[in-house]
Design a protein around this motif. Structure first.
Motif, PDB file in Angstrom:
ATOM      1  N   LYS A 160       0.933  -0.989   0.084  1.00 47.51           N
ATOM      2  CA  LYS A 160      -0.017  -0.005   0.100  1.00 47.51           C
ATOM      3  C   LYS A 160       0.672   1.257  -0.055  1.00 47.51           C
ATOM      4  CE  LYS A 160      -3.622   2.418   2.731  1.00 47.51           C
ATOM      5  NZ  LYS A 160      -4.522   2.280   4.066  1.00 47.51           N
ATOM      6  N   ASN A 161       0.406   2.130  -0.664  1.00 52.73           N
ATOM      7  CA  ASN A 161       1.210   3.513  -0.854  1.00 52.73           C
ATOM      8  C   ASN A 161       0.200   4.666  -0.696  1.00 52.73           C
ATOM      9  OD1 ASN A 161       2.198   5.905  -1.980  1.00 52.73           O
ATOM     10  ND2 ASN A 161       4.273   4.594  -1.959  1.00 52.73           N
ATOM     11  N   GLU A 162       0.336   5.471   0.085  1.00 52.07           N
ATOM     12  CA  GLU A 162      -0.868   6.735   0.284  1.00 52.07           C
ATOM     13  C   GLU A 162      -0.744   7.490  -1.006  1.00 52.07           C
ATOM     14  OE1 GLU A 162      -3.124   6.934   2.622  1.00 52.07           O
ATOM     15  OE2 GLU A 162      -2.304   5.113   3.814  1.00 52.07           O
ATOM     16  N   SER A 163       0.318   7.723  -1.487  1.00 52.69           N
ATOM     17  CA  SER A 163       0.341   8.801  -2.701  1.00 52.69           C
ATOM     18  C   SER A 163      -0.190   7.885  -3.929  1.00 52.69           C
ATOM     19  CB  SER A 163       1.992   9.113  -2.859  1.00 52.69           C
ATOM     20  OG  SER A 163       2.341   9.748  -1.476  1.00 52.69           O
ATOM     21  N   THR A 164       0.315   6.615  -4.255  1.00 53.79           N
ATOM     22  CA  THR A 164      -0.085   6.275  -5.611  1.00 53.79           C
ATOM     23  C   THR A 164      -0.747   5.071  -5.529  1.00 53.79           C
ATOM     24  OG1 THR A 164       1.951   4.595  -5.155  1.00 53.79           O
ATOM     25  CG2 THR A 164       2.430   6.675  -6.545  1.00 53.79           C
ATOM     26  N   MET A 165      -1.462   4.817  -4.361  1.00 56.19           N
ATOM     27  CA  MET A 165      -2.468   3.608  -3.917  1.00 56.19           C
ATOM     28  C   MET A 165      -1.607   2.372  -3.611  1.00 56.19           C
ATOM     29  SD  MET A 165      -5.351   4.996  -4.194  1.00 56.19           S
ATOM     30  CE  MET A 165      -6.257   6.394  -4.562  1.00 56.19           C
ATOM     31  N   VAL A 166      -1.061   1.928  -4.758  1.00 58.88           N
ATOM     32  CA  VAL A 166       0.088   0.704  -4.457  1.00 58.88           C
ATOM     33  C   VAL A 166       1.267   1.032  -4.946  1.00 58.88           C
ATOM     34  CG1 VAL A 166      -2.010  -0.826  -4.627  1.00 58.88           C
ATOM     35  CG2 VAL A 166      -0.893  -0.267  -6.606  1.00 58.88           C
ATOM     36  N   SER A 167       2.301   0.517  -4.375  1.00 60.36           N
ATOM     37  CA  SER A 167       3.686   0.519  -5.041  1.00 60.36           C
ATOM     38  C   SER A 167       4.541  -0.925  -5.018  1.00 60.36           C
ATOM     39  CB  SER A 167       4.477   1.558  -4.383  1.00 60.36           C
ATOM     40  OG  SER A 167       4.733   1.492  -3.034  1.00 60.36           O
ATOM     41  N   MET A 168       5.589  -0.819  -5.356  1.00 56.52           N
ATOM     42  CA  MET A 168       6.531  -2.021  -5.332  1.00 56.52           C
ATOM     43  C   MET A 168       7.067  -2.228  -3.692  1.00 56.52           C
ATOM     44  SD  MET A 168       7.939  -4.451  -7.329  1.00 56.52           S
ATOM     45  CE  MET A 168       8.048  -3.736  -8.792  1.00 56.52           C
ATOM     46  N   GLY A 169       7.124  -3.601  -3.344  1.00 60.17           N
ATOM     47  CA  GLY A 169       7.551  -3.814  -2.008  1.00 60.17           C
ATOM     48  C   GLY A 169       9.267  -3.991  -2.003  1.00 60.17           C
ATOM     49  N   ASN A 170       9.574  -4.276  -0.831  1.00 62.94           N
ATOM     50  CA  ASN A 170      10.945  -4.300  -0.684  1.00 62.94           C
ATOM     51  C   ASN A 170      11.327  -5.725  -1.100  1.00 62.94           C
ATOM     52  OD1 ASN A 170      13.577  -4.645   0.213  1.00 62.94           O
ATOM     53  ND2 ASN A 170      13.050  -4.365   2.463  1.00 62.94           N
ATOM     54  N   PHE A 171      12.145  -5.998  -2.085  1.00 64.20           N
ATOM     55  CA  PHE A 171      12.330  -7.336  -2.423  1.00 64.20           C
ATOM     56  C   PHE A 171      13.673  -8.213  -1.725  1.00 64.20           C
ATOM     57  CE2 PHE A 171       9.735  -6.648  -6.018  1.00 64.20           C
ATOM     58  CZ  PHE A 171       9.894  -7.666  -6.956  1.00 64.20           C
ATOM     59  N   THR A 172      13.983  -7.498  -0.576  1.00 65.02           N
ATOM     60  CA  THR A 172      14.817  -8.363   0.027  1.00 65.02           C
ATOM     61  C   THR A 172      14.101  -8.675   1.429  1.00 65.02           C
ATOM     62  OG1 THR A 172      15.587  -6.091   1.304  1.00 65.02           O
ATOM     63  CG2 THR A 172      16.907  -6.946  -0.431  1.00 65.02           C
ATOM     64  N   SER A 173      12.872  -8.579   1.541  1.00 71.21           N
ATOM     65  CA  SER A 173      12.055  -8.752   2.755  1.00 71.21           C
ATOM     66  C   SER A 173      12.072 -10.448   2.583  1.00 71.21           C
ATOM     67  CB  SER A 173      10.559  -8.292   2.838  1.00 71.21           C
ATOM     68  OG  SER A 173       9.910  -8.670   1.681  1.00 71.21           O
TER      69      SER A 173
END
Length: 449
Positions: free
Chosen positions: A155-168
């Motif tokens: 979830k991203n407040e500015s763009t609704m959704v965005s890319m997550g952390n690929f190292t998680s």
């Protein structure tokens, strides 16, 4: 088995059906944990909810297999359980017993509609291009769920959704499972989705052993034991009809019943059409064989589920995972339902399967369901535009029912306009027009609400 389920006739065998049933169960197993979490907020005991969720899903899915001979799994519906808790119990301030009563009444209405073939007529009247669009839309929808569960999309407040952390850890676990599935499919190893889920789960549990605190942050936990059973006596047969004694609250009950009815109806129709077309179970006329039986099972499941103490039961889109593994008959459902019944006693084990472990299966199934997009005639705008809107809005609205709503509405409106322009060459069925009218009323009521 072959004679009862018609395995050879459906180009399948026992081994394939068993693997498909296990795969469907594992992709649905998250409901064993999620449903009690959501409904317990309404004040219902969590332990009893685990048992009731498994019992309802198990019995209803087995009934689907034995009566309808279709590879569909059923359980308490996501979204509907949230509406039960946050929209009805908390939002309207009614007791969970009254909310269960609304679900029970909805189920009775569903049974009546199913016995009069109204629901089957709706399923069979949906145009073929729109049915293919539903399949593709569901594919994108469940892939989106998979990407969210894995942490690839956040979830991203500015763009609704965005890319997550690929190292998680969740992304790494999901990627591990996804690559396992791809390799197994490439090497024609049966049960690729099942193996991928198993590998991802083991990886997640190893991480929980190495770093318990870090794993807890990502909601990854080791099983808290193996065996556990909770009685459902505290929630079963607790319907409360006292609301009928207060005329001022009857309208509230009507609204709640209608909402449950509408969402369950069209989510089930969308799921049934999408999964059936993926399994090539749609005939030359665009009809789903056995749709009437499947819809009746769904209706009975909702009614029985309310009596046992859970929210609306619906056909699960995750059934497409088993279909992707080759499941084509009720034997798949029989296996899935049997595993749900077993899960009542092994709940801690199955609850510990994290969402990041089942995410790659959802992503892969979405990929498989995309192939139907090539069957859609986009050159005809009166067919292509409604199909496109159906496909794109299912994931964007996070609702199969909403995507189907806009698809049907646009099909009817464009069809009627084109029909006038082409002097009747484009015909829209009366059932589709009635559906569009109902959808318009629903959208108006939702807007006012």
């Amino acid at each position: 088995m072959d004679k009862f389920f018609k395995l050879k006739e459906n180009n399948t065998n026992m081994r394939t059906e068993i693997i498909a049933g296990i795969t469907t169960f594992l992709t649905m197993a998250y409901i064993i944990a999620v449903n009690p979490d959501i409904l317990s907020i309404a004040g219902m005991p969590k332990g009893a909810l685990v048992t009731a969720t498994c019992l309802t899903a198990g019995l209803t899915t087995i009934f689907m297999g034995l009566y309808a001979n279709l590879p569909f799994g059923l359980a308490s519906g996501m979204g509907l359980n949230a509406f039960f808790t946050f929209g009805v119990v908390i939002g309207l301030g009614v007791s969970w017993q009254t909310a269960l009563t609304a679900v029970f009444i909805e189920g009775i209405i569903f049974i009546i509609l199913s016995l009069t073939n109204v629901r089957e007529a709706v399923v069979n009247t949906i145009p073929l291009n729109l049915k293919y669009a539903v399949t593709v839309g569901i594919g994108l929808f469940i892939s989106f769920i998979g990407f969210v569960n894995s942490g690839v999309v956040i979830k991203n407040e500015s763009t609704m959704v965005s890319m997550g952390n690929f190292t998680s850890p969740t992304v790494i676990i999901a990627a591990f499972g996804l690559f396992t599935m791809v390799v197994f499919y490439k090497r024609n190893i049966k049960g690729a989705l099942l193996w991928g889920i198993a590998v991802s789960t083991i990886a997640a549990w190893i991480y929980a052993i190495i770093d318990p605190q870090g794993a807890a942050y990502y909601k990854i936990f080791l099983p808290e034991g193996v065996f556990k059973y909770e009685s459902i006596s505290s929630i079963a047969f607790k319907l409360d009809f006292s609301i009928f004694n207060d005329p001022s609250k009857i309208w509230t009950l009507v609204v709640v019943v209608f909402t449950f009815l509408f969402v369950d109806f069209f989510d089930t129709v969308g799921t049934l059409v999408g999964v059936a077309s993926k399994a090539n179970m749609i005939d030359k006329e665009g009809k789903v064989p056995g749709a009437g039986k499947a819809l009746l099972v769904d209706a009975i499941g909702t009614t029985v589920g309310a009596l046992l103490g859970v929210s609306t039961v619906t056909t699960y889109v995750e059934s497409s995972a088993g279909v992707a593994e080759g499941g084509r008959t009720g034997l798949t459902s029989l296996v899935t339902g049997g595993l749900f019944l077993l899960a009542m006693f092994f709940a801690p084990l199955f609850v510990a399967i994290p969402g990041s472990a089942t995410a790659p299966a959802l992503i892969m199934v979405g990929f498989f369901m995309m192939e139907n997009i090539t069957k859609i005639d986009f050159s005809d705008f009166s067919e292509g535009i409604p199909a496109f809107l159906t496909i794109i809005l299912m994931p964007l609205t996070y609702s199969i029912g909403d995507g189907l709503t806009i698809g049907v509405l646009s099909y009817v409106i464009i069809g009627l306009l084109v029909g006038v322009y082409d002097k009747g060459k484009k015909k829209v069925s009366n059932v589709m027009i009635c559906l569009a009218f109902i959808f318009i009323i629903k959208l108006i009521v939702s807007g006012i609400g």
